[in-house]
Design a protein around this motif. Structure first.
Motif, mmCIF file in Angstrom:
data_model
loop_
_atom_site.group_PDB
_atom_site.id
_atom_site.type_symbol
_atom_site.label_atom_id
_atom_site.label_comp_id
_atom_site.label_asym_id
_atom_site.label_seq_id
_atom_site.Cartn_x
_atom_site.Cartn_y
_atom_site.Cartn_z
ATOM 1 N N MET A 182 0.823 -0.932 -0.148
ATOM 2 C CA MET A 182 -0.230 -0.314 -0.086
ATOM 3 C C MET A 182 0.338 1.076 -0.159
ATOM 4 O O MET A 182 0.591 2.669 -1.123
ATOM 5 C CB MET A 182 -1.204 -0.320 1.500
ATOM 6 C CG MET A 182 -1.867 1.159 1.476
ATOM 7 S SD MET A 182 -2.695 1.472 2.942
ATOM 8 C CE MET A 182 -0.528 2.252 3.780
ATOM 9 N N LEU A 183 1.934 1.620 0.780
ATOM 10 C CA LEU A 183 3.234 2.220 1.130
ATOM 11 C C LEU A 183 3.104 2.470 -0.252
ATOM 12 O O LEU A 183 3.088 4.192 -0.868
ATOM 13 C CB LEU A 183 3.626 2.064 2.229
ATOM 14 C CG LEU A 183 4.032 2.801 3.075
ATOM 15 C CD1 LEU A 183 4.938 2.269 4.224
ATOM 16 C CD2 LEU A 183 3.599 4.510 3.463
ATOM 17 N N LEU A 184 4.136 1.980 -1.187
ATOM 18 C CA LEU A 184 4.550 1.764 -2.165
ATOM 19 C C LEU A 184 3.448 2.444 -3.530
ATOM 20 O O LEU A 184 4.351 3.279 -3.986
ATOM 21 C CB LEU A 184 4.897 0.765 -3.471
ATOM 22 C CG LEU A 184 6.755 0.112 -2.540
ATOM 23 C CD1 LEU A 184 6.483 -1.155 -3.050
ATOM 24 C CD2 LEU A 184 7.505 1.346 -2.742
ATOM 25 N N VAL A 185 2.509 1.788 -3.706
ATOM 26 C CA VAL A 185 1.400 1.915 -4.160
ATOM 27 C C VAL A 185 1.040 3.842 -4.083
ATOM 28 O O VAL A 185 0.829 4.825 -4.633
ATOM 29 C CB VAL A 185 0.646 1.595 -4.019
ATOM 30 C CG1 VAL A 185 -0.904 1.698 -6.041
ATOM 31 C CG2 VAL A 185 1.041 0.182 -4.521
ATOM 32 N N LEU A 186 0.832 4.033 -2.897
ATOM 33 C CA LEU A 186 0.342 5.210 -2.395
ATOM 34 C C LEU A 186 1.854 6.524 -3.185
ATOM 35 O O LEU A 186 0.872 7.302 -3.227
ATOM 36 C CB LEU A 186 0.209 4.842 -0.973
ATOM 37 C CG LEU A 186 -0.843 6.616 -0.225
ATOM 38 C CD1 LEU A 186 -2.155 6.862 -0.754
ATOM 39 C CD2 LEU A 186 -0.704 6.188 1.411
ATOM 40 N N LEU A 223 3.843 -0.822 -8.312
ATOM 41 C CA LEU A 223 3.584 -1.873 -8.064
ATOM 42 C C LEU A 223 4.353 -3.773 -8.820
ATOM 43 O O LEU A 223 4.417 -4.512 -8.278
ATOM 44 C CB LEU A 223 1.777 -2.241 -9.330
ATOM 45 C CG LEU A 223 1.195 -2.952 -8.697
ATOM 46 C CD1 LEU A 223 0.789 -2.277 -7.739
ATOM 47 C CD2 LEU A 223 -0.196 -3.198 -9.313
ATOM 48 N N LEU A 224 5.128 -3.029 -9.849
ATOM 49 C CA LEU A 224 6.202 -4.297 -9.505
ATOM 50 C C LEU A 224 7.235 -4.759 -9.372
ATOM 51 O O LEU A 224 7.424 -5.533 -8.628
ATOM 52 C CB LEU A 224 6.481 -4.163 -11.477
ATOM 53 C CG LEU A 224 5.202 -4.491 -12.588
ATOM 54 C CD1 LEU A 224 5.484 -4.504 -14.001
ATOM 55 C CD2 LEU A 224 5.495 -6.023 -12.804
ATOM 56 N N LEU A 225 7.182 -3.166 -8.594
ATOM 57 C CA LEU A 225 9.250 -3.163 -7.916
ATOM 58 C C LEU A 225 8.460 -3.706 -6.306
ATOM 59 O O LEU A 225 8.829 -4.743 -6.099
ATOM 60 C CB LEU A 225 8.629 -2.060 -6.757
ATOM 61 C CG LEU A 225 10.134 -2.081 -6.359
ATOM 62 C CD1 LEU A 225 11.498 -2.557 -7.337
ATOM 63 C CD2 LEU A 225 11.047 0.012 -7.006
#
Lengths: 303, 475
Positions: A182-186, A223-225
């Motif tokens: 969630m943090l990455l996508v955010l 997301l891929l990361l």
């Protein structure tokens, strides 16, 4: 004497050497605690050796690799690991994305809720495993109590079947690591320029169209990361499984990490466990390379 | 005057220096013995009793520090410590099965020369119960190479709720339904065989709200329960007893290299024994379905009053009678575990030996060895053993267990002593943990309903045969 010491100091402080000197301690530590043990264990994988006996290692070429790869249990544990990785990472991606969409918007108590949602990620794996072990416990666990009180009237033993135990592990792992996704996508979502949405509003684009043409392209690489990070971590999963199910029922949740641990520290088949460790490393390198290849392909298509 | 004062001061200082020096000489020599120990009542008692009662003598102060490790991880932690070479422990409470692994690894000290040179140690060895001596001290198993002394001898006892089993209304109802008595006294339990447990468990399994012994139940209730956990040896110990009671066997290490695994481990007798174990399990508390019915989980259920009886180690008895820990502290009776009826009308009660010896490690200094033997002699002395038994422990010294009044020292003593001649031990060879872990995994598959008894034992036998052939223990 003074000349000598000042000579050494000036040699030592020479700007040409300053860089290497500054990173030397880190390199030495890395060598001692990482590279040398790695090479040592790699070497051991070509010997016949048990750490709990006085017998010296005996060179045996690829005996340990052959022994490990021809046993059914490694393939079973790789399958189990793959199921857990697919289930848990998939769940993390979906839930992480949905939560990120929710927290990308402004609403009352957002910051407080965000703090609660992020909490699982900050817990230790052992704490999470013990929490879920109690949660699933048939006698007094919340899950069993809920099912007994409101649904079946019987104790519910989730971890009693292979499927149930796998679901139990997947849910526990996803619960802990969904906030990370969630943090990455955010981070991706908040970087989307507002004017794109404003232009889309003017064009009266549907929600779905806005999502596929504006939102998703911005977060795709993140997301891929997240998939890469979480896949690598979940392939190595050990403590959660070991505490929650001990690999059971039977060997239904025995992941490759648990198998390596048992082989190394319970059976003391040191060479076999080293060979397994390198097979696992190879699998992770292949996965990472595949990811990088896909990314590169996409980038070249976009150019 | 000045000279006098100066002399007085000098004399005073000299006396201080001398007294400090002397006192330092007297008490300076402290030998600390760090002992790895499982975290449970018998070892906790040893630490507490040592601290308050160990008789310090001579100019050396002996300090005993037990490093308590949870049971589930005890083997792994000790093995990791030994193989890492950290040499942290001078003494180790070792399960008897570990002896081979750690003797072959060069970590456990052979004691024959010390025993040969010390009449007190010889007397201790002569006084040990034969089966326990073989299990706790010998490697190879039943040889005359000695490595340990009994720290806590143990075997199974049946802990049961007297308020349920001795309730007149429940007894009448049971007799009306099954035509026999619900066992209440020690004597009643002496004739109970495993087949009777089907009836007892069917009778005592009640739902929350139903009446039991004149009261409505606050929770579901189950009857007799035994070990069925995946961790460590938490099913093998009970299942081995079933094999032996049925006339079957495990792979016999004392008959290598002729003894085989295939044909013995998966014999028809063993399949029948395991089938009986599994059938009985189906009538017990459902926690075993998670592979989690270990000895402590079972104890927790019993202390909470959720099961009517448990077959468990005597070592877990002390909390049962502790009113601060147990809801059933004053309503528990003790008996031998049920057995299997033989063709000649006798009841076979073979069981897997429990308990642990303590051993000395090979890197101990002479001072540490002296201190360790003082601790061992103190621990195995009459008074200390009696104190340990009173506190919930046990002894395997014949002079103690067969002494007058022994059975009155703890409520389970009669059952413990009567079971002592029915104990056999599992393997002591270095490969034991691999054998055990694979067996536990296969048993767990059977316990959780993934495979039947025949498949389980075929898998175990095949694995054992291959492994033991690989290390030349089977030819």
């Amino acid at each position: 004497m003074n000349n000598k010491s000042s000579g050494f100091l000036s040699w030592f402080m020479d700007p040409k050497r300053r860089g290497p000197m500054l990173i030397a301690p880190a390199i030495i530590v890395l060598l001692l605690v990482n590279i040398i043990p790695l090479m040592w264990s790699f070497g051991l994988s070509f010997f016949k050796y048990r750490a709990n006996t006085l017998k010296l290692p005996k060179f045996s070429w690829f005996y340990s690799y052959e022994k490990v790869l021809t046993k059914d249990n490694i393939w079973e544990s790789l399958q189990t690991t793959a199921i857990i990785v697919a289930g848990s990472v998939g769940l993390q991606m979906i839930l992480g994305f949905l939560l990120a969409l929710l927290f990308a918007s402004q609403f009352p108590l957002r910051k407080i809720l965000l703090m609660f949602v992020l909490a699982p990620m900050m817990l230790s794996n052992v704490a999470v495993a013990i929490y879920f072990k109690l949660f699933y416990e048939p006698e007094f666990g919340l899950l069993s109590q809920f099912v007994q009180t409101y649904i079946t009237g019987e104790m519910y033993v989730l971890l009693s079947t292979p499927a149930g135990a796998l679901i139990g592990v997947i849910v526990a792992d996803a619960w802990q690591w969904t906030p990370f996704v969630m943090l990455l996508v955010l981070a991706g979502l908040v970087s989307v320029p507002k004017h794109l949405y404003e232009a889309a509003e003017i064009d009266r684009m549907s929600w779905w169209r806005k999502f596929t043409t504006i939102t998703f392209p911005y977060v795709r690489s993140l997301l891929l990361l997240a998939v890469l990070f979480r896949t690598i971590e979940t392939v190595k999963i050990f403590d959660l499984v070991f505490i929650l199910t001990n690999g059971g029922p039977g060997t239904a949740t025995e992941t490759i990490g648990v198998l390596v641990y048992r082989t190394a520290f319970q059976f003391f088949r040191t060479s076999n466990s080293a060979a397994m460790g390198y097979i696992l490393l190879f699998a992770v390198i292949v996965l990472t390379s595949l990811y990088l290849y896909v990314i590169k392909q996409r980038e070249s298509e976009e150019i | 005057m000045f000279n006098l004062t100066k002399k007085f001061l000098l004399a005073f200082l000299a006396s201080i220096v001398f007294s400090v020096g002397v006192s330092k000489t007297v008490s300076a020599k402290t030998v600390e013995i760090i002992m790895a120990a499982p975290d449970w009542p018998p070892t906790r008692f040893m630490q507490e009793y040592f601290n308050s009662n160990f008789p310090q003598s001579g100019d050396t102060e002996i300090k005993l520090t037990l490093d308590f490790i949870p049971w589930d991880n005890f083997y792994t932690n000790v093995a990791a410590s030994l193989t890492s070479g950290e040499q942290k422990y001078s003494m180790i409470v070792s399960d008897s099965q570990w002896l081979g692994a750690f003797i072959e690894g060069g970590y456990f000290q052979k004691l024959n020369k010390y025993i040969d040179a010390d009449p007190e140690l010889q007397a201790i060895f002569d006084d040990m119960h034969q089966g326990y001596k073989e299990g706790y001290t010998t490697y190879p198993y039943k040889s005359e190479n000695y490595y340990g002394f009994p720290q806590f001898p143990d075997n199974y006892v049946n802990f049961y709720r007297t308020d349920i089993f001795c309730n007149p209304e429940e007894n009448a109802a049971f007799r009306a339904k099954y035509g026999k008595k619900l066992p209440c006294t020690y004597a009643d339990w002496e004739i109970v065989v495993w087949d009777d447990i089907f009836d007892i468990n069917e009778f005592l399994t009640r739902k929350k709200g139903e009446m039991l012994a004149g009261k409505p139940l606050e929770d579901d209730m189950f009857g007799v329960t035994y070990q069925a956990g995946k961790a460590y040896d938490f099913s093998s110990m009970q299942i081995n007893g079933f094999f032996w009671q049925y006339g079957g066997d495990i792979w016999r290490e004392d008959q290598q290299p002729d003894a085989q695994a295939i044909g013995v481990v998966n014999s028809d007798i063993n399949v029948a024994a395991l089938t009986k174990y599994l059938d009985l399990l189906a009538t017990m508390h459902p926690s075993h379905k998670t592979g989690g019915m270990g000895i402590f989980e079972m104890q927790a259920l019993y202390l909470e009053g959720k099961i009517a009886s448990m077959i468990n180690w005597v070592g877990l008895g002390a909390p049962v009678v502790d009113p601060n820990l147990s809801k059933v502290h004053d309503i528990t009776g003790y008996a031998r575990q049920p057995g299997t009826m033989q063709d000649d009308g006798t009841i076979s009660r073979w069981a897997n030996l429990g308990g642990q010896p303590f051993v000395l490690t090979t890197w101990m200094t002479d001072d540490e060895i002296d201190a360790a033997f003082k601790i061992i002699k103190w621990w195995l002395s009459f008074d200390t053993q009696i104190a340990a038994v009173k506190a919930g422990g046990q002894s395997c010294m014949k002079s103690i267990i067969y002494s007058d009044g022994y059975n009155a020292l703890a409520p389970w003593n009669a059952a413990y002593v009567a079971s002592m001649d029915w104990q056999k031990d599992v393997w002591h060879i270095p490969e034991f943990f691999e054998l055990l872990t694979q067996q536990q995994e296969e048993f767990d598959k059977a316990i959780t309903g993934q495979q039947d008894a025949k498949t389980t034992l075929d898998n175990i036998a095949e694995f054992q045969q291959e492994l033991l052939e690989e290390v030349d223990r089977i030819q």
